[in-house]
Design a protein around this motif. Sequence first.
Motif, PDB file in Angstrom:
ATOM      1  N   PRO A   1      47.326   2.002  10.908  1.00 16.53           N
ATOM      2  CA  PRO A   1      45.952   1.582  10.609  1.00 16.53           C
ATOM      3  C   PRO A   1      44.958   2.636  11.067  1.00 16.53           C
ATOM      4  CG  PRO A   1      46.809   0.363  12.484  1.00 16.53           C
ATOM      5  CD  PRO A   1      47.938   1.199  11.942  1.00 16.53           C
ATOM      6  N   THR A   2      43.921   2.815  10.276  1.00 12.83           N
ATOM      7  CA  THR A   2      42.888   3.766  10.657  1.00 12.83           C
ATOM      8  C   THR A   2      41.870   3.054  11.535  1.00 12.83           C
ATOM      9  OG1 THR A   2      41.652   3.266   8.654  1.00 12.83           O
ATOM     10  CG2 THR A   2      43.136   5.143   8.562  1.00 12.83           C
ATOM     11  N   GLU A   3      41.432   3.729  12.557  1.00  8.37           N
ATOM     12  CA  GLU A   3      40.431   3.164  13.454  1.00  8.37           C
ATOM     13  C   GLU A   3      39.057   3.311  12.827  1.00  8.37           C
ATOM     14  OE1 GLU A   3      40.287   4.517  17.462  1.00  8.37           O
ATOM     15  OE2 GLU A   3      42.458   4.606  17.626  1.00  8.37           O
ATOM     16  N   GLU A   4      38.231   2.301  13.037  1.00 12.52           N
ATOM     17  CA  GLU A   4      36.862   2.424  12.587  1.00 12.52           C
ATOM     18  C   GLU A   4      36.138   3.363  13.541  1.00 12.52           C
ATOM     19  OE1 GLU A   4      34.606  -0.807  10.762  1.00 12.52           O
ATOM     20  OE2 GLU A   4      36.112  -2.086  11.690  1.00 12.52           O
ATOM     21  N   VAL A   5      35.282   4.194  12.981  1.00 16.70           N
ATOM     22  CA  VAL A   5      34.516   5.143  13.770  1.00 16.70           C
ATOM     23  C   VAL A   5      33.105   4.608  13.906  1.00 16.70           C
ATOM     24  CG1 VAL A   5      33.635   7.497  13.850  1.00 16.70           C
ATOM     25  CG2 VAL A   5      35.923   7.051  12.943  1.00 16.70           C
ATOM     26  N   PHE A   6      32.598   4.614  15.135  1.00 13.54           N
ATOM     27  CA  PHE A   6      31.256   4.128  15.401  1.00 13.54           C
ATOM     28  C   PHE A   6      30.388   5.253  15.933  1.00 13.54           C
ATOM     29  CE2 PHE A   6      33.847   0.335  15.612  1.00 13.54           C
ATOM     30  CZ  PHE A   6      33.076  -0.588  14.936  1.00 13.54           C
ATOM     31  N   LYS A   7      29.112   5.210  15.565  1.00 21.43           N
ATOM     32  CA  LYS A   7      28.150   6.146  16.126  1.00 21.43           C
ATOM     33  C   LYS A   7      27.179   5.346  16.979  1.00 21.43           C
ATOM     34  CE  LYS A   7      25.451  10.213  15.246  1.00 21.43           C
ATOM     35  NZ  LYS A   7      25.038  11.205  14.265  1.00 21.43           N
ATOM     36  N   HIS A   8      26.891   5.866  18.163  1.00 23.46           N
ATOM     37  CA  HIS A   8      26.036   5.197  19.122  1.00 23.46           C
ATOM     38  C   HIS A   8      24.660   5.858  19.103  1.00 23.46           C
ATOM     39  CE1 HIS A   8      29.685   3.314  20.684  1.00 23.46           C
ATOM     40  NE2 HIS A   8      30.234   4.497  20.465  1.00 23.46           N
ATOM     41  N   TYR A   9      23.616   5.044  19.138  1.00 22.06           N
ATOM     42  CA  TYR A   9      22.248   5.540  19.070  1.00 22.06           C
ATOM     43  C   TYR A   9      21.417   4.966  20.199  1.00 22.06           C
ATOM     44  CZ  TYR A   9      23.294   6.801  14.234  1.00 22.06           C
ATOM     45  OH  TYR A   9      23.838   7.340  13.102  1.00 22.06           O
ATOM     46  N   ALA A  10      20.326   5.654  20.520  1.00 23.48           N
ATOM     47  CA  ALA A  10      19.341   5.152  21.470  1.00 23.48           C
ATOM     48  C   ALA A  10      17.988   5.735  21.088  1.00 23.48           C
ATOM     49  CB  ALA A  10      19.697   5.535  22.894  1.00 23.48           C
ATOM     50  N   GLU A  11      16.942   4.979  21.417  1.00 29.19           N
ATOM     51  CA  GLU A  11      15.580   5.453  21.169  1.00 29.19           C
ATOM     52  C   GLU A  11      14.698   5.020  22.332  1.00 29.19           C
ATOM     53  OE1 GLU A  11      11.986   5.161  17.892  1.00 29.19           O
ATOM     54  OE2 GLU A  11      13.688   3.820  17.720  1.00 29.19           O
ATOM     55  N   CYS A  12      13.903   5.948  22.846  1.00 26.96           N
ATOM     56  CA  CYS A  12      12.961   5.646  23.917  1.00 26.96           C
ATOM     57  C   CYS A  12      11.721   5.024  23.280  1.00 26.96           C
ATOM     58  CB  CYS A  12      12.584   6.914  24.674  1.00 26.96           C
ATOM     59  SG  CYS A  12      11.322   6.627  25.933  1.00 26.96           S
ATOM     60  N   THR A  13      11.347   3.840  23.729  1.00 25.47           N
ATOM     61  CA  THR A  13      10.187   3.161  23.150  1.00 25.47           C
ATOM     62  C   THR A  13       8.870   3.752  23.654  1.00 25.47           C
ATOM     63  OG1 THR A  13      10.256   1.461  24.862  1.00 25.47           O
ATOM     64  CG2 THR A  13      11.430   1.006  22.808  1.00 25.47           C
ATOM     65  N   SER A  14       8.924   4.579  24.702  1.00 26.85           N
ATOM     66  CA  SER A  14       7.702   5.201  25.222  1.00 26.85           C
ATOM     67  C   SER A  14       7.331   6.461  24.447  1.00 26.85           C
ATOM     68  CB  SER A  14       7.854   5.545  26.702  1.00 26.85           C
ATOM     69  OG  SER A  14       7.997   4.377  27.467  1.00 26.85           O
ATOM     70  N   CYS A  15       8.272   7.377  24.309  1.00 23.54           N
ATOM     71  CA  CYS A  15       7.955   8.668  23.661  1.00 23.54           C
ATOM     72  C   CYS A  15       8.558   8.811  22.268  1.00 23.54           C
ATOM     73  CB  CYS A  15       8.400   9.827  24.541  1.00 23.54           C
ATOM     74  SG  CYS A  15      10.190  10.048  24.658  1.00 23.54           S
ATOM     75  N   GLY A  16       9.492   7.926  21.904  1.00 27.29           N
ATOM     76  CA  GLY A  16      10.088   7.975  20.570  1.00 27.29           C
ATOM     77  C   GLY A  16      11.271   8.908  20.432  1.00 27.29           C
ATOM     78  N   GLU A  17      11.671   9.564  21.520  1.00 27.82           N
ATOM     79  CA  GLU A  17      12.832  10.449  21.437  1.00 27.82           C
ATOM     80  C   GLU A  17      14.074   9.636  21.090  1.00 27.82           C
ATOM     81  OE1 GLU A  17      15.142  13.990  23.821  1.00 27.82           O
ATOM     82  OE2 GLU A  17      13.290  13.179  24.652  1.00 27.82           O
ATOM     83  N   THR A  18      14.944  10.217  20.256  1.00 24.49           N
ATOM     84  CA  THR A  18      16.159   9.521  19.841  1.00 24.49           C
ATOM     85  C   THR A  18      17.383  10.359  20.179  1.00 24.49           C
ATOM     86  OG1 THR A  18      16.053  10.463  17.619  1.00 24.49           O
ATOM     87  CG2 THR A  18      15.022   8.300  17.944  1.00 24.49           C
ATOM     88  N   TRP A  19      18.502   9.675  20.336  1.00 19.57           N
ATOM     89  CA  TRP A  19      19.785  10.317  20.607  1.00 19.57           C
ATOM     90  C   TRP A  19      20.844   9.656  19.739  1.00 19.57           C
ATOM     91  CZ3 TRP A  19      16.527   8.282  24.272  1.00 19.57           C
ATOM     92  CH2 TRP A  19      15.890   9.183  25.119  1.00 19.57           C
ATOM     93  N   GLY A  20      21.874  10.412  19.399  1.00 14.35           N
ATOM     94  CA  GLY A  20      23.002   9.875  18.647  1.00 14.35           C
ATOM     95  C   GLY A  20      24.267  10.642  18.986  1.00 14.35           C
ATOM     96  N   SER A  21      25.365   9.923  19.120  1.00 12.11           N
ATOM     97  CA  SER A  21      26.638  10.564  19.434  1.00 12.11           C
ATOM     98  C   SER A  21      27.779   9.630  19.048  1.00 12.11           C
ATOM     99  CB  SER A  21      26.723  10.881  20.931  1.00 12.11           C
ATOM    100  OG  SER A  21      27.997  11.415  21.247  1.00 12.11           O
ATOM    101  N   TYR A  22      28.931  10.210  18.755  1.00  7.02           N
ATOM    102  CA  TYR A  22      30.120   9.408  18.503  1.00  7.02           C
ATOM    103  C   TYR A  22      30.779   8.986  19.813  1.00  7.02           C
ATOM    104  CZ  TYR A  22      29.636  10.492  13.612  1.00  7.02           C
ATOM    105  OH  TYR A  22      29.142  10.585  12.343  1.00  7.02           O
ATOM    106  N   THR A  23      30.257   9.474  20.938  1.00  5.68           N
ATOM    107  CA  THR A  23      30.757   9.109  22.258  1.00  5.68           C
ATOM    108  C   THR A  23      29.666   8.325  22.976  1.00  5.68           C
ATOM    109  OG1 THR A  23      32.016  11.159  22.307  1.00  5.68           O
ATOM    110  CG2 THR A  23      31.733  10.022  24.399  1.00  5.68           C
ATOM    111  N   ALA A  24      29.930   7.073  23.309  1.00  7.24           N
ATOM    112  CA  ALA A  24      28.920   6.196  23.912  1.00  7.24           C
ATOM    113  C   ALA A  24      28.352   6.772  25.208  1.00  7.24           C
ATOM    114  CB  ALA A  24      29.507   4.812  24.164  1.00  7.24           C
ATOM    115  N   LYS A  25      29.184   7.433  25.994  1.00  8.82           N
ATOM    116  CA  LYS A  25      28.737   7.972  27.279  1.00  8.82           C
ATOM    117  C   LYS A  25      27.662   9.045  27.116  1.00  8.82           C
ATOM    118  CE  LYS A  25      33.169   7.296  29.584  1.00  8.82           C
ATOM    119  NZ  LYS A  25      34.321   7.975  30.192  1.00  8.82           N
ATOM    120  N   ARG A  26      27.591   9.669  25.950  1.00  3.41           N
ATOM    121  CA  ARG A  26      26.636  10.753  25.744  1.00  3.41           C
ATOM    122  C   ARG A  26      25.253  10.249  25.334  1.00  3.41           C
ATOM    123  NH1 ARG A  26      28.972  15.676  22.679  1.00  3.41           N
ATOM    124  NH2 ARG A  26      27.593  16.734  24.096  1.00  3.41           N
TER     125      ARG A  26
END
Length: 84
Positions: free
Chosen positions: A32-57
């Motif tokens: 079986p193939t594993e589903e791949v997830f991308k993790h995101y975050a956004e700062c509500t103060s300045c609007g900076e965003t981050w994205g990574s396939y590794t949650a820790k990043r």
Amino acid sequence: MVSLCPTSYEKAQKIDNFSKWVRQKLLDDSTPTEEVFKHYAECTSCGETWGSYTAKRVPRDCVACLKKGLDPVVKRWTERAGDL
């Protein structure tokens, strides 16, 4: 495209329609193939965003806002890579 070492290249030369053989082997594989997830975050103060396939990043705090003395709220979410 497949990269082959000299030994595997010699073996591939002896297989009629090597590309078809490789496709069939991949389709026959019942792993079986594993589903791949991308993790995101956004700062509500300045609007900076981050994205990574590794949650820790993906940060839990916005370092830039913390340095300015702001109390940022970082929203985090995850999406399946196939939906992107």
